[in-house]
Design an enzyme around this catalytic site. Structure first.
Site, PDB file in Angstrom:
ATOM      1  CG  ASP B  91      -2.363  -0.337   0.825  1.00  0.00           C
ATOM      2  OD1 ASP B  91      -2.405  -1.385   0.019  1.00  0.00           O
ATOM      3  OD2 ASP B  91      -3.213  -0.269   1.698  1.00  0.00           O
ATOM      4  CG  HIS B 134      11.696   6.175   4.543  1.00  0.00           C
ATOM      5  ND1 HIS B 134      12.064   6.244   5.793  1.00  0.00           N
ATOM      6  CD2 HIS B 134      10.552   6.971   4.587  1.00  0.00           C
ATOM      7  CE1 HIS B 134      11.356   6.784   6.568  1.00  0.00           C
ATOM      8  NE2 HIS B 134      10.407   7.441   5.642  1.00  0.00           N
ATOM      9  N   GLY B 142       8.342   2.903   2.808  1.00  0.00           N
ATOM     10  CA  GLY B 142       7.770   4.256   3.227  1.00  0.00           C
ATOM     11  C   GLY B 142       7.559   4.954   1.773  1.00  0.00           C
ATOM     12  CG  ASP B 170      11.217  13.349   6.176  1.00  0.00           C
ATOM     13  OD1 ASP B 170      10.749  13.577   5.221  1.00  0.00           O
ATOM     14  OD2 ASP B 170      10.302  12.599   6.936  1.00  0.00           O
ATOM     15  CG  HIS B 172       8.255   9.869   8.293  1.00  0.00           C
ATOM     16  ND1 HIS B 172       7.749  10.802   7.709  1.00  0.00           N
ATOM     17  CD2 HIS B 172       7.423   8.947   9.006  1.00  0.00           C
ATOM     18  CE1 HIS B 172       6.292  10.631   7.817  1.00  0.00           C
ATOM     19  NE2 HIS B 172       6.167   9.462   8.575  1.00  0.00           N
ATOM     20  CG  ASP B 259       7.468  14.769   6.824  1.00  0.00           C
ATOM     21  OD1 ASP B 259       8.272  15.404   7.371  1.00  0.00           O
ATOM     22  OD2 ASP B 259       7.353  13.711   6.612  1.00  0.00           O
ATOM     23  CE1 TYR B 303       4.263  12.250   2.024  1.00  0.00           C
ATOM     24  CE2 TYR B 303       4.792  12.532   4.180  1.00  0.00           C
ATOM     25  CZ  TYR B 303       5.249  11.832   3.100  1.00  0.00           C
ATOM     26  OH  TYR B 303       6.363  11.245   2.899  1.00  0.00           O
TER      27      TYR B 303
END
Lengths: 213, 393
Positions: B91, B134, B142, B170, B172, B259, B303
């Protein structure tokens, strides 16, 4: 998970005749805190911890009393050693260690020493069991304390084609609730989170998404 | 024209697109490009095309069988085993037609940026299409297929023998880049991110410090959820200054995921535009102080593509070119007009966010304290070395 999957197999050991001084050096160099003592058949006959050896060392204020350090460790080792077996469960071993307030367990097979686990290994295992060592996102859901809840929530995750790295179920502080914690292999877990909420479950984490206008 | 800064852009970079609904949306590049254009901050002679990275370049970091799998997936071949083996078809990172080409163009953009700095006399170069931090050697993760930053770093190592500092802001953790150079003492990585306890990918603990020869060259500052500007910037400034002084790199590459903003739908940090104006400012200053100006900046996550990313990324270019005074004016009417119909939210009219546009965060003090401690823990090896050196003197 069983002990033979997480135990350290390359065990550093000593023999009863080794001097306290040598044992201290070994432990310092290898950065370990427990030294199992084996006989010539590799059977566990005792164990010493860094604390046992320090108890036997002279105080730093009495520099001239070093003769004790030349004594063999069989004089200070603990002989009623608690051990575990390679096919014991990890949680069983953790229980033995907390109950007896010890921080390592030698593992024996047919009387012979084949491995050891320590607190550190168990903590690593906890990280692994919670799936936090692989790229994943945390999802925490509060559900009613009744059967089928894990399956129902997992079904929603399945419908989103997401892979679960780990799942934990634990009692909530409220008696009638349970908490499910998943680590899910996905960066974007918004859609699945929304779907779980839509079905009436309380999502504890990720939280406050609705705060964002 | 002084060769201060180069802006990399090619339309091919827009083809990195998983699906209409996917949160990773390269329309961000167009929105940013257009915003810079409308404030007259981007001349056509400052724009350079990206290129498509060659297979050899991709394999500087990625495994051969992984590259082959990405190519096959690009042509529609996508067995379910690819999900587990290569992370493709999930996904997060579904396959799409020409995925290999699109991903290779993003990598080529960062490589073009590197060459402009090392061979063509530019001090700074910006590839907003890059920053896919990632991507692993043999696995997509990711939203990231190929890891442009890792490839660019390895490229700089081999071609220019440069010592590289990678700084990742970031929200993440920059896991792909960290693991790629975990054993390498000539590449130092610093990542500030929302703690893995709360957010993907879960890694990025302070105790991930590198391994073997690379031990001591990986720094992580995992921040508490709901961290706000002041604490974020304090952590960023302190860790960046300490690490750059300790490592003394030849070049700095910054990953500028946007983000960590309050509006971002995927994370739980509470930054505002203040953070995004200061991030490039400090990078710019330190690049001049330590690296004769050599600074390569790439994009990354982000995002909320309407309210956050265009302003945040434009701010990097304004900083690189010394045009930050533009931000004193409102966002140009012409930009708002062009995009407002399409945007599902109200577009921002200023470069900075309004005061108190989000509700007060409880536990603010606790969060700030915890972050302060995390920074100290992360920098401990540096402090220890300093103390040792003092003792020897």
């Amino acid at each position: 998970m069983r002990l033979n999957e997480i135990m350290i197999k390359d065990v550093i050991t000593s023999t009863p005749g080794t001097t306290i001084k040598t044992a201290l050096t070994i432990m310092e160099e290898k950065r370990i805190r427990h030294l199992p003592i084996v006989n010539e058949l590799d059977e566990i006959i005792g164990i010493v911890s860094d604390r046992d050896l320090r108890d036997a060392s002279p105080s730093r204020f009495e520099k001239d009393c070093n003769q004790h350090l030349e004594k063999p460790i069989k004089n200070v080792m603990i002989t009623d050693v608690l051990t575990a077996f390679p096919n014991d469960f990890v949680e069983e071993a953790s229980n033995i260690m907390t109950e007896n307030q010890i921080s390592c367990l030698p593992i024996e097979d047919d009387g012979k020493l084949i491995g050891i686990i320590t607190e550190t290994d168990l903590l690593h295992t906890l990280v692994k069991l919670t799936g936090a060592d692989l790229p994943s996102s945390r999802l925490e859901v509060e559900v009613d304390n009744k059967s089928g809840m894990l399956a129902s929530v997992a079904q929603i995750i399945k419908e989103h084609h997401l892979n679960i790295h780990s799942a934990l179920v634990y009692p909530s502080f409220k008696d009638d609730k349970k908490v499910l914690v998943f680590r899910i292999q996905a960066m974007n877990i918004r859609p699945v989170t929304e779907a779980i909420k839509k079905q009436g479950y309380k999502v504890v984490w990720p939280t406050n998404l609705e705060m964002k206008v | 024209m002084k060769k201060d800064a180069a802006y990399i852009f090619s339309p091919e970079q827009l083809t990195y697109k998983f699906s209409e609904e996917h949160p990773f949306n390269q329309k961000r590049l167009l929105l940013t490009h257009d915003l810079l254009h409308k404030v007259s901050a981007l001349d056509s002679n400052q724009i350079f095309p990206a290129r498509k990275a060659t297979d050899e370049e991709l394999k500087l970091v990625h495994d051969k069988d992984y590259v082959e799998a990405v190519k096959k997936a690009s042509e529609g071949y996508n067995p379910s085993s690819y999900k587990t083996t290569y992370g493709i078809g999930t996904d997060d990172t579904p396959s799409f037609l020409k995925m290999h080409d699109a991903a290779a163009w993003l990598v080529g953009g960062t490589l073009a940026a590197v060459d402009l700095v090392f061979e063509h006399g530019y001090k700074h170069a910006l590839n907003l299409g890059g920053g896919l931090h990632h991507g692993f050697r043999g696995k997509a993760s990711g939203f990231c297929v190929y890891n442009d930053s890792s490839i660019a770093i390895e490229y700089m190592r081999r071609k220019y023998k440069a010592k590289v500092l990678y700084v990742d802001t970031d929200a993440h953790h920059g896991d792909g880049v960290q693991w790629a150079f975990y054993n390498d003492p000539n590449v130092c990585t610093l990542s500030l991110h929302e703690s893995g306890r709360f957010l993907f990918p879960g890694t990025g603990h302070v105790n991930e410090r590198g391994h073997g020869e690379g031990s001591g060259y990986s720094f992580n500052v995992p921040l508490e959820a709901f961290t706000e500007d002041d604490s974020f910037l304090e952590s960023y400034e302190k860790s960046f200054r300490e690490v750059v002084e300790y490592f003394r790199p030849d070049v700095i590459i910054t990953q500028n995921g946007a983000d960590a903003h309050y509006y971002d739908p995927l994370t739980h940090l509470c930054g505002t535009m203040k953070t995004y104006h200061y991030i490039p400012k400090l990078a710019h200053e330190l690049a001049h102080q330590y690296c004769e100006g050599r600074w390569i900046a790439v994009g990354g996550g982000g995002y909320d593509i309407w309210r956050v990313v265009p302003r945040a990324w434009a701010a990097i270019w304004l900083e690189m070119t010394g045009k930050t005074s533009v931000t004193k004016n409102p966002i140009p009417e012409s930009w708002l007009q062009r995009w407002s119909k399409e945007a599902p939210v109200d577009l921002p009219i200023h470069w900075y966010d309004e005061e108190n546009f989000y509700p007060e965060i409880p536990r603010k003090q606790e969060i700030t304290k915890k972050n302060e401690r995390t920074v100290l823990k992360s920098l401990k090896p540096i402090y220890d070395t300093e103390n040792e050196n003092k003792m020897q003197l």
